[in-house]
Design an enzyme around this catalytic site. Sequence first.
Site, PDB file in Angstrom:
ATOM      1  N   ASP A 254       0.796  -1.358   0.027  1.00  0.00           N
ATOM      2  CA  ASP A 254       0.045   0.050  -0.111  1.00  0.00           C
ATOM      3  C   ASP A 254       0.872   1.119  -0.060  1.00  0.00           C
ATOM      4  O   ASP A 254       1.907   1.465   0.643  1.00  0.00           O
ATOM      5  CB  ASP A 254      -0.995  -0.080   1.302  1.00  0.00           C
ATOM      6  CG  ASP A 254      -1.941   0.944   1.272  1.00  0.00           C
ATOM      7  OD1 ASP A 254      -2.763   0.980   0.246  1.00  0.00           O
ATOM      8  OD2 ASP A 254      -1.950   1.711   2.259  1.00  0.00           O
ATOM      9  N   GLU A 321       1.727  -0.319  -4.929  1.00  0.00           N
ATOM     10  CA  GLU A 321       0.953   0.660  -5.114  1.00  0.00           C
ATOM     11  C   GLU A 321       1.850   1.967  -5.114  1.00  0.00           C
ATOM     12  O   GLU A 321       1.879   2.729  -4.107  1.00  0.00           O
ATOM     13  CB  GLU A 321      -0.014   0.812  -4.243  1.00  0.00           C
ATOM     14  CG  GLU A 321      -1.199   1.927  -4.612  1.00  0.00           C
ATOM     15  CD  GLU A 321      -2.085   2.509  -3.561  1.00  0.00           C
ATOM     16  OE1 GLU A 321      -3.271   2.769  -3.961  1.00  0.00           O
ATOM     17  OE2 GLU A 321      -1.682   2.431  -2.349  1.00  0.00           O
TER      18      GLU A 321
HETATM   19  C1  GLC Z   1      -4.047   2.927  -0.554  1.00  0.00           C
HETATM   20  C2  GLC Z   1      -5.474   2.156  -0.648  1.00  0.00           C
HETATM   21  C3  GLC Z   1      -6.759   3.278  -0.331  1.00  0.00           C
HETATM   22  C4  GLC Z   1      -6.269   3.737   1.239  1.00  0.00           C
HETATM   23  C5  GLC Z   1      -4.914   4.443   1.187  1.00  0.00           C
HETATM   24  C6  GLC Z   1      -4.445   4.516   2.538  1.00  0.00           C
HETATM   25  O1  GLC Z   1      -4.474   4.073  -1.525  1.00  0.00           O
HETATM   26  O2  GLC Z   1      -5.710   1.733  -1.900  1.00  0.00           O
HETATM   27  O3  GLC Z   1      -7.995   2.452  -0.162  1.00  0.00           O
HETATM   28  O4  GLC Z   1      -7.440   4.526   1.494  1.00  0.00           O
HETATM   29  O5  GLC Z   1      -4.127   3.608   0.505  1.00  0.00           O
HETATM   30  O6  GLC Z   1      -4.140   3.356   3.179  1.00  0.00           O
END
Ligand code: GLC
Length: 584
Positions: A254, A321
């Site tokens: 994440d 991500e």
């Molecule tokens: C990432 C997740 C999202 C979340 C954010 C904070 O972007 O995909 O859903 O709100 O992280 O953890």
Amino acid sequence: MRAAHPATRPGDESGDRTHAAPEGHPAGDAEAGAAPAGTAARPEADGGPWWRDAVCYELYPRSFADGDGDGTGDLRGATARLDHLAGLGVDAVWITPFYPSPLADGGYDISDHTAVAPELGTLDDWDALTARAHALGLRVLVDLVPNHTSAAHPWFREALAAPAGGEARDRYVFRDGRGPGGRTPPNDWLSAFGGPAWTRVPGDGPGTGPAQWYLHLHTPHQPDLNWRNPAVAAEFERILRFWLDHGADGFRVDVAHTLFKAHGLPDAGHGQHTEPHRNHLMPYHDQEELHPLYRRWRTVLDSHPGADGTAAVGDRLLVGEVILFDQRRLARYVRPGEMGHVLNFAWTDAPWEGRALRAVIEETVAATDAVGAPATWTLSSHDTLRPVSRFGGGERGARRARAAALLTLALPGAAYVYQGEELGLPQAHVPEDRRRDPVWELSGYTDQGRDGCRVPLPWQGSTSPYGFSEAPPEDCWFPPPDDWAPLTVDAQHRDPGSVLSLYRAALRLRRAHPPRRTGRLRLLGPGSGEWLGFDRGPGLRCLVNFGPAALPLDPTDEVLLSSEPLHGHLLPPDTTVWLRPGPR
Ligand code: GLC
């Protein structure tokens, strides 16, 4: 539902056909104008790990399937429905957070990283899920959230009770404020969800200095960890090993670009979260120290013994991500020895327009080829508007979403499919009193947030909640819309013209034309806003018509699959076709 795709059957001679291809159109200048998008040799072109060309399915457990009838999806429910994924033909399932959480941010606020949320099941349920997935030939990716914890995490509670400057506070990012009495936040950083990225906590007591502020790049319930504290790094290695011991084949990491913050925490200036193309310039993004960290994690994944006691060098997957739009900065995360994939947000954000999509393809393929990594393609996720709605909604949006799916699945590298995309679900309307996404409140009630793509999946039957749960719709995680009966898995399973049938056919064909074995991508012609085409090796050509008029196809090409029925050798507007090029 629509007519069967097999209007595209090879050898179907019915209908009008136009054989001539006007200059500049895809059938007319495919070879002459061909331009390789990426030229670097790929040493593993005939092999490499499974994930090089994998299709990974994102499963959001609270809205996937409910096994115990309480209205919230859970691990047992997911396990019972995993055959849907195997039938779809994906290679892996990424499961979004299922940990204990106060749910301030849909489960991305975690209070215990090595446990299962009680409402979702137990660790035994998790083990049963991974066992079932593996038996079905599916790899399992765990969502790891290392940037922050929940404010309910024992570490943060300890930090709040501890004095400034001590070890407990050093696991997070606490600072004194600026200005008189320290009443101004330590810098100008903004939360990704709106408002300042700092919250002030009560002082330590008489004579112990001013009340401090803590950093949270998301909600105030998600304090950021201090990745320069060795205890944080050690804890996350423990967490990685814990899930590897519990069947994980890899991790989706994440906000993997935010863990380290620039020394001195300098002001970020303008454009924070509003000019995503400048993301890599922000002092809380893309810091150099991330790369040694991910190289370290790579060695943990490679060396940790699997269930059979052997290590799995290169087989396990780290997916970042990494929300950067500069493809060269992004590709640095997938250099040899680092991550396997980074999610491609430039693709997710691109408009339905030939030139814009072509530019993303060229930049992505060039940047990933340069480091020998697979490109990845993501149409949607639990954070985005569903493609049907993003591309205009209604029949036009649905048609474009089908075309976008075939385009995405034709590209070389790996692809991600978010649950419900394979059913062509639109963004659902969630009534105000049922909204959960913190974005709704933090935006001052101007941004509806992401709830509309997190509505329970419709499985079967004609009334809500369509087999998702035994509970009545009003007790479900979100109430499913009343008009989703034609969109259920069961209804689409029986309809050869459904979106589900299209995805299944595409994934079956993709296996027959694995991108890693069919060589590099060759973009066709100069392209235009109205059409886009490419060859992926000798056996697969993909053409997309974005324009208002039908485009002629070369009659010697064999139609393998199309996102709409074809009549003759014409590619209708907002349609993608996969072809096997005939002899020229
Ligand atoms: C990432 C997740 C999202 C979340 C954010 C904070 O972007 O995909 O859903 O709100 O992280 O953890």
